[in-house]
Scaffold this motif. Structure first.
Motif, mmCIF file in Angstrom:
data_model
loop_
_atom_site.group_PDB
_atom_site.id
_atom_site.type_symbol
_atom_site.label_atom_id
_atom_site.label_comp_id
_atom_site.label_asym_id
_atom_site.label_seq_id
_atom_site.Cartn_x
_atom_site.Cartn_y
_atom_site.Cartn_z
ATOM 1 N N PHE A 125 0.855 -1.193 0.000
ATOM 2 C CA PHE A 125 0.000 0.000 0.000
ATOM 3 C C PHE A 125 0.883 1.233 0.000
ATOM 4 N N ILE A 126 0.768 2.039 -1.056
ATOM 5 C CA ILE A 126 1.495 3.292 -1.171
ATOM 6 C C ILE A 126 0.484 4.431 -1.170
ATOM 7 N N GLN A 127 0.791 5.481 -0.420
ATOM 8 C CA GLN A 127 -0.081 6.659 -0.386
ATOM 9 C C GLN A 127 -0.526 6.999 -1.810
ATOM 10 N N PRO A 128 -1.838 7.016 -2.079
ATOM 11 C CA PRO A 128 -2.329 7.252 -3.447
ATOM 12 C C PRO A 128 -1.762 8.504 -4.108
ATOM 13 N N SER A 129 -1.591 9.587 -3.342
ATOM 14 C CA SER A 129 -1.080 10.830 -3.929
ATOM 15 C C SER A 129 0.376 10.718 -4.363
ATOM 16 N N LEU A 130 1.107 9.707 -3.832
ATOM 17 C CA LEU A 130 2.523 9.534 -4.169
ATOM 18 C C LEU A 130 2.745 8.570 -5.335
ATOM 19 N N THR A 131 1.734 7.815 -5.673
ATOM 20 C CA THR A 131 1.875 6.789 -6.708
ATOM 21 C C THR A 131 2.323 7.339 -8.059
ATOM 22 N N PRO A 132 1.730 8.461 -8.548
ATOM 23 C CA PRO A 132 2.187 8.992 -9.844
ATOM 24 C C PRO A 132 3.673 9.343 -9.837
ATOM 25 N N MET A 133 4.161 9.964 -8.745
ATOM 26 C CA MET A 133 5.583 10.312 -8.651
ATOM 27 C C MET A 133 6.453 9.066 -8.643
ATOM 28 N N LEU A 134 5.990 8.044 -7.917
ATOM 29 C CA LEU A 134 6.762 6.799 -7.844
ATOM 30 C C LEU A 134 6.846 6.139 -9.207
ATOM 31 N N ASN A 135 5.722 6.071 -9.902
ATOM 32 C CA ASN A 135 5.702 5.453 -11.238
ATOM 33 C C ASN A 135 6.622 6.195 -12.193
ATOM 34 N N SER A 136 6.575 7.537 -12.125
ATOM 35 C CA SER A 136 7.418 8.349 -13.002
ATOM 36 C C SER A 136 8.890 8.111 -12.706
ATOM 37 N N ARG A 137 9.246 8.047 -11.417
ATOM 38 C CA ARG A 137 10.644 7.843 -11.048
ATOM 39 C C ARG A 137 11.121 6.444 -11.438
ATOM 40 N N MET A 138 10.246 5.451 -11.301
ATOM 41 C CA MET A 138 10.622 4.089 -11.661
ATOM 42 C C MET A 138 10.893 3.975 -13.161
ATOM 43 N N VAL A 139 10.067 4.676 -13.947
ATOM 44 C CA VAL A 139 10.261 4.673 -15.405
ATOM 45 C C VAL A 139 11.597 5.322 -15.743
ATOM 46 N N ARG A 140 11.885 6.478 -15.092
ATOM 47 C CA ARG A 140 13.141 7.168 -15.359
ATOM 48 C C ARG A 140 14.327 6.336 -14.900
ATOM 49 N N LYS A 141 14.172 5.653 -13.785
ATOM 50 C CA LYS A 141 15.248 4.820 -13.263
ATOM 51 C C LYS A 141 15.586 3.710 -14.248
ATOM 52 N N GLU A 142 14.558 3.106 -14.827
ATOM 53 C CA GLU A 142 14.779 2.029 -15.801
ATOM 54 C C GLU A 142 15.429 2.592 -17.064
ATOM 55 N N SER A 143 14.990 3.794 -17.472
ATOM 56 C CA SER A 143 15.581 4.439 -18.639
ATOM 57 C C SER A 143 17.053 4.761 -18.391
ATOM 58 N N ASP A 144 17.363 5.274 -17.195
ATOM 59 C CA ASP A 144 18.754 5.580 -16.850
ATOM 60 C C ASP A 144 19.597 4.319 -16.834
ATOM 61 N N LYS A 145 19.025 3.223 -16.357
ATOM 62 C CA LYS A 145 19.760 1.954 -16.305
ATOM 63 C C LYS A 145 20.177 1.514 -17.703
ATOM 64 N N ILE A 146 19.275 1.650 -18.649
ATOM 65 C CA ILE A 146 19.572 1.276 -20.037
ATOM 66 C C ILE A 146 20.686 2.163 -20.600
ATOM 67 N N LYS A 147 20.624 3.460 -20.272
ATOM 68 C CA LYS A 147 21.650 4.393 -20.749
ATOM 69 C C LYS A 147 23.021 4.047 -20.159
ATOM 70 N N ILE A 148 23.043 3.724 -18.866
ATOM 71 C CA ILE A 148 24.298 3.377 -18.206
ATOM 72 C C ILE A 148 24.897 2.119 -18.823
ATOM 73 N N GLU A 149 24.049 1.148 -19.103
ATOM 74 C CA GLU A 149 24.523 -0.112 -19.680
ATOM 75 C C GLU A 149 25.061 0.067 -21.099
ATOM 76 N N SER A 150 24.685 1.176 -21.746
ATOM 77 C CA SER A 150 25.173 1.430 -23.111
ATOM 78 C C SER A 150 26.601 1.980 -23.117
ATOM 79 N N LEU A 151 27.076 2.425 -21.966
ATOM 80 C CA LEU A 151 28.425 2.986 -21.886
ATOM 81 C C LEU A 151 29.476 1.879 -21.875
ATOM 82 N N THR A 152 30.601 2.146 -22.528
ATOM 83 C CA THR A 152 31.730 1.227 -22.420
ATOM 84 C C THR A 152 32.360 1.427 -21.035
ATOM 85 N N LYS A 153 33.246 0.519 -20.644
ATOM 86 C CA LYS A 153 33.878 0.659 -19.336
ATOM 87 C C LYS A 153 34.686 1.951 -19.249
#
Length: 214
Positions: A125-153
């Protein structure tokens, strides 16, 4: 059968108010209270409540520190963060550690009761008013992960040093490569992570906790 609750909050008036509020209907029983993190951990082991109402701001280990220990030691208790903090950073930290619920202290009593019974039944159970922010951050986090993985060492290493404020010449010296090679790496990094300058790249690295990664 009532749900056995423990309240961990450093304000005695809040603990008393929550106890009176929760025990009105008889479907919730407060079996323990704690005023700081260390006391909370001790009483958790002794009292074994079904649900822990946990404040973030507490002395002698804050709520997130307590949560880490609960998860590390695999204690059998559902954890509901009850806090004044509506900032997404606190929520994300709690989610990453592993919470069952997260609500704000200004929530109505019906929301608090719903959160308790929801997590006690095995759901989150997550505070309903916080759910949109959480969903948005999770999407950005996944997008950032893909970008990081695209970098060479090497690009990854350059990004970390760039985020620490090093200039191209200093990065080149640290990595024992030419300054021209550093410039090429920086250009490629900007394209891969979708930023326009060094400041934005540094913010990206800090946001994703890359500076301390070696």
């Amino acid at each position: 059968m009532s749900v056995n609750i423990m309240i961990a909050d450093d304000h005695s008036m809040i603990r008393e108010g929550l106890r009176n509020l929760l025990e009105i209907d008889g479907d919730v029983k407060v079996i323990a209270e704690a005023g700081d993190g260390d006391e909370c951990l001790e009483k958790l082991k002794a009292e074994k409540p079904d649900v822990l109402l946990l404040d973030i701001n507490m002395p002698n280990k804050n709520g997130l520190d307590v949560l880490k220990i609960i998860r590390k030691e695999k204690m059998n208790v559902k954890v509901l963060i009850l806090t004044i903090h509506n900032e997404i950073e606190y929520l994300m930290s709690a989610v990453e550690i592993g919470i069952d619920g997260y609500i704000l202290k200004d929530s109505e009593s019906s929301v608090l009761k719903k959160a308790i019974f929801t997590i006690n039944n095995g759901d989150t159970f997550i505070q309903p008013s916080l759910t949109p922010m959480l969903n948005s951050r999770m999407v950005r986090k996944e997008s950032d992960k893909i970008k990081i993985e695209s970098l060479t060492k090497r690009e990854f290493d350059v990004l970390k040093l760039l985020a620490q404020g090093l200039f191209n010449k200093e990065i080149a010296s640290t990595l024992n490569i030419s300054e021209r090679t550093v410039k090429n790496h920086v250009s490629n990094i900007f394209k891969k992570i979708g930023v326009a300058d060094r400041t934005q790249a540094a913010v990206f690295a800090i946001r994703n906790n890359l500076i301390g990664v070696f």
